[in-house]
Motif scaffolding. Structure first.
Motif, PDB file in Angstrom:
ATOM      1  N   GLY A  42       0.816  -1.211   0.000  1.00 17.56           N
ATOM      2  CA  GLY A  42       0.000   0.000   0.000  1.00 17.56           C
ATOM      3  C   GLY A  42       0.849   1.259   0.000  1.00 17.56           C
ATOM      4  O   GLY A  42       0.523   2.238  -0.673  1.00 17.56           O
ATOM      5  N   CYS A  43       1.958   1.258   0.745  1.00 13.74           N
ATOM      6  CA  CYS A  43       2.856   2.419   0.755  1.00 13.74           C
ATOM      7  C   CYS A  43       3.362   2.712  -0.653  1.00 13.74           C
ATOM      8  O   CYS A  43       3.334   3.861  -1.100  1.00 13.74           O
ATOM      9  N   ALA A  44       3.815   1.675  -1.355  1.00 11.57           N
ATOM     10  CA  ALA A  44       4.349   1.876  -2.704  1.00 11.57           C
ATOM     11  C   ALA A  44       3.258   2.333  -3.670  1.00 11.57           C
ATOM     12  O   ALA A  44       3.460   3.256  -4.463  1.00 11.57           O
ATOM     13  N   VAL A  45       2.093   1.715  -3.587  1.00 13.21           N
ATOM     14  CA  VAL A  45       0.989   2.068  -4.490  1.00 13.21           C
ATOM     15  C   VAL A  45       0.515   3.491  -4.239  1.00 13.21           C
ATOM     16  O   VAL A  45       0.366   4.284  -5.175  1.00 13.21           O
ATOM     17  N   PHE A  46       0.276   3.842  -2.987  1.00  9.51           N
ATOM     18  CA  PHE A  46      -0.236   5.179  -2.679  1.00  9.51           C
ATOM     19  C   PHE A  46       0.808   6.268  -2.910  1.00  9.51           C
ATOM     20  O   PHE A  46       0.460   7.401  -3.219  1.00  9.51           O
ATOM     21  N   ARG A  47       2.099   5.941  -2.807  1.00 10.80           N
ATOM     22  CA  ARG A  47       3.121   6.921  -3.167  1.00 10.80           C
ATOM     23  C   ARG A  47       2.943   7.317  -4.635  1.00 10.80           C
ATOM     24  O   ARG A  47       2.966   8.498  -4.976  1.00 10.80           O
ATOM     25  N   GLU A  48       2.707   6.358  -5.503  1.00 18.36           N
ATOM     26  CA  GLU A  48       2.474   6.653  -6.925  1.00 18.36           C
ATOM     27  C   GLU A  48       1.164   7.397  -7.135  1.00 18.36           C
ATOM     28  O   GLU A  48       1.105   8.366  -7.904  1.00 18.36           O
ATOM     29  N   VAL A  49       0.097   6.965  -6.455  1.00 20.06           N
ATOM     30  CA  VAL A  49      -1.215   7.609  -6.593  1.00 20.06           C
ATOM     31  C   VAL A  49      -1.150   9.058  -6.129  1.00 20.06           C
ATOM     32  O   VAL A  49      -1.608   9.975  -6.833  1.00 20.06           O
ATOM     33  N   PHE A  50      -0.585   9.301  -4.948  1.00 18.48           N
ATOM     34  CA  PHE A  50      -0.526  10.656  -4.409  1.00 18.48           C
ATOM     35  C   PHE A  50       0.429  11.541  -5.225  1.00 18.48           C
ATOM     36  O   PHE A  50       0.206  12.745  -5.345  1.00 18.48           O
ATOM     37  N   THR A  51       1.472  10.960  -5.800  1.00 16.55           N
ATOM     38  CA  THR A  51       2.375  11.733  -6.661  1.00 16.55           C
ATOM     39  C   THR A  51       1.646  12.183  -7.920  1.00 16.55           C
ATOM     40  O   THR A  51       1.744  13.350  -8.327  1.00 16.55           O
ATOM     41  N   GLU A  52       0.902  11.280  -8.534  1.00 11.37           N
ATOM     42  CA  GLU A  52       0.132  11.642  -9.727  1.00 11.37           C
ATOM     43  C   GLU A  52      -0.892  12.727  -9.392  1.00 11.37           C
ATOM     44  O   GLU A  52      -1.086  13.676 -10.145  1.00 11.37           O
ATOM     45  N   GLN A  53      -1.534  12.585  -8.253  1.00 11.49           N
ATOM     46  CA  GLN A  53      -2.506  13.592  -7.826  1.00 11.49           C
ATOM     47  C   GLN A  53      -1.812  14.932  -7.578  1.00 11.49           C
ATOM     48  O   GLN A  53      -2.337  15.986  -7.931  1.00 11.49           O
ATOM     49  N   GLY A  54      -0.623  14.903  -7.013  1.00  7.69           N
ATOM     50  CA  GLY A  54       0.134  16.121  -6.745  1.00  7.69           C
ATOM     51  C   GLY A  54       0.530  16.875  -8.002  1.00  7.69           C
ATOM     52  O   GLY A  54       0.803  18.073  -7.960  1.00  7.69           O
TER      53      GLY A  54
END
Length: 137
Positions: A42-54
């Motif tokens: 989840g840490c790895a997946v959400f790092r990518e998700v939140f980066t894209e959102q950013g």
């Protein structure tokens, strides 16, 4: 360069609600989660998700009025279509995540989206930018 991190704190710490720490230089932030609220995957997946959102959401300019508070939600499911880990429906009026349930706890999902929603008046969504390179034959 935008830097988004997702940190899973060690087991055994007293429980805390997930929170977001902004970097003083404005280059990004760290999403902090308790051990019980997010998996390593989840840490790895959400790092990518939140980066894209950013890449789409930016702080409002200095002196700008605050915007509306937008609802941000996360629905957890056992499986998602096409084997996806997280799907995001990102709009200026709301953000809706759908995530695999094994990645983030219900408590973690509810806490982090509430925290994001509280911060939303200070951010604005910019249109996604696309670059198209025409290849000539």
């Amino acid at each position: 360069m935008l830097t988004i991190e997702v940190k899973r704190h060690p087991q055994g710490e007293t429980y805390f609600s997930p929170w977001i720490e902004d970097y003083e230089d404005g280059s990004g932030c760290t999403f902090h989660f308790h051990w019980d609220d997010i998996s390593d995957e989840g840490c790895a997946v959400f790092r990518e998700v939140f980066t894209e959102q950013g890449r789409r959401w930016h702080p409002r300019p200095p002196g700008a009025r605050s915007g509306p508070r937008i609802p941000i939600t996360m629905d957890r499911r056992d499986t998602l279509e096409c084997g996806a880990a997280v799907a995001v429906d990102d709009h200026a009026e709301y953000i809706a995540y759908t995530a695999r349930a094994d990645l983030i706890s219900e408590r973690g999902a509810r806490s982090i989206t509430q925290h994001q929603s509280e911060r939303s008046p200070y951010w604005e969504r910019r249109p996604a930018r696309y670059v198209f390179n025409r290849r000539t034959a």
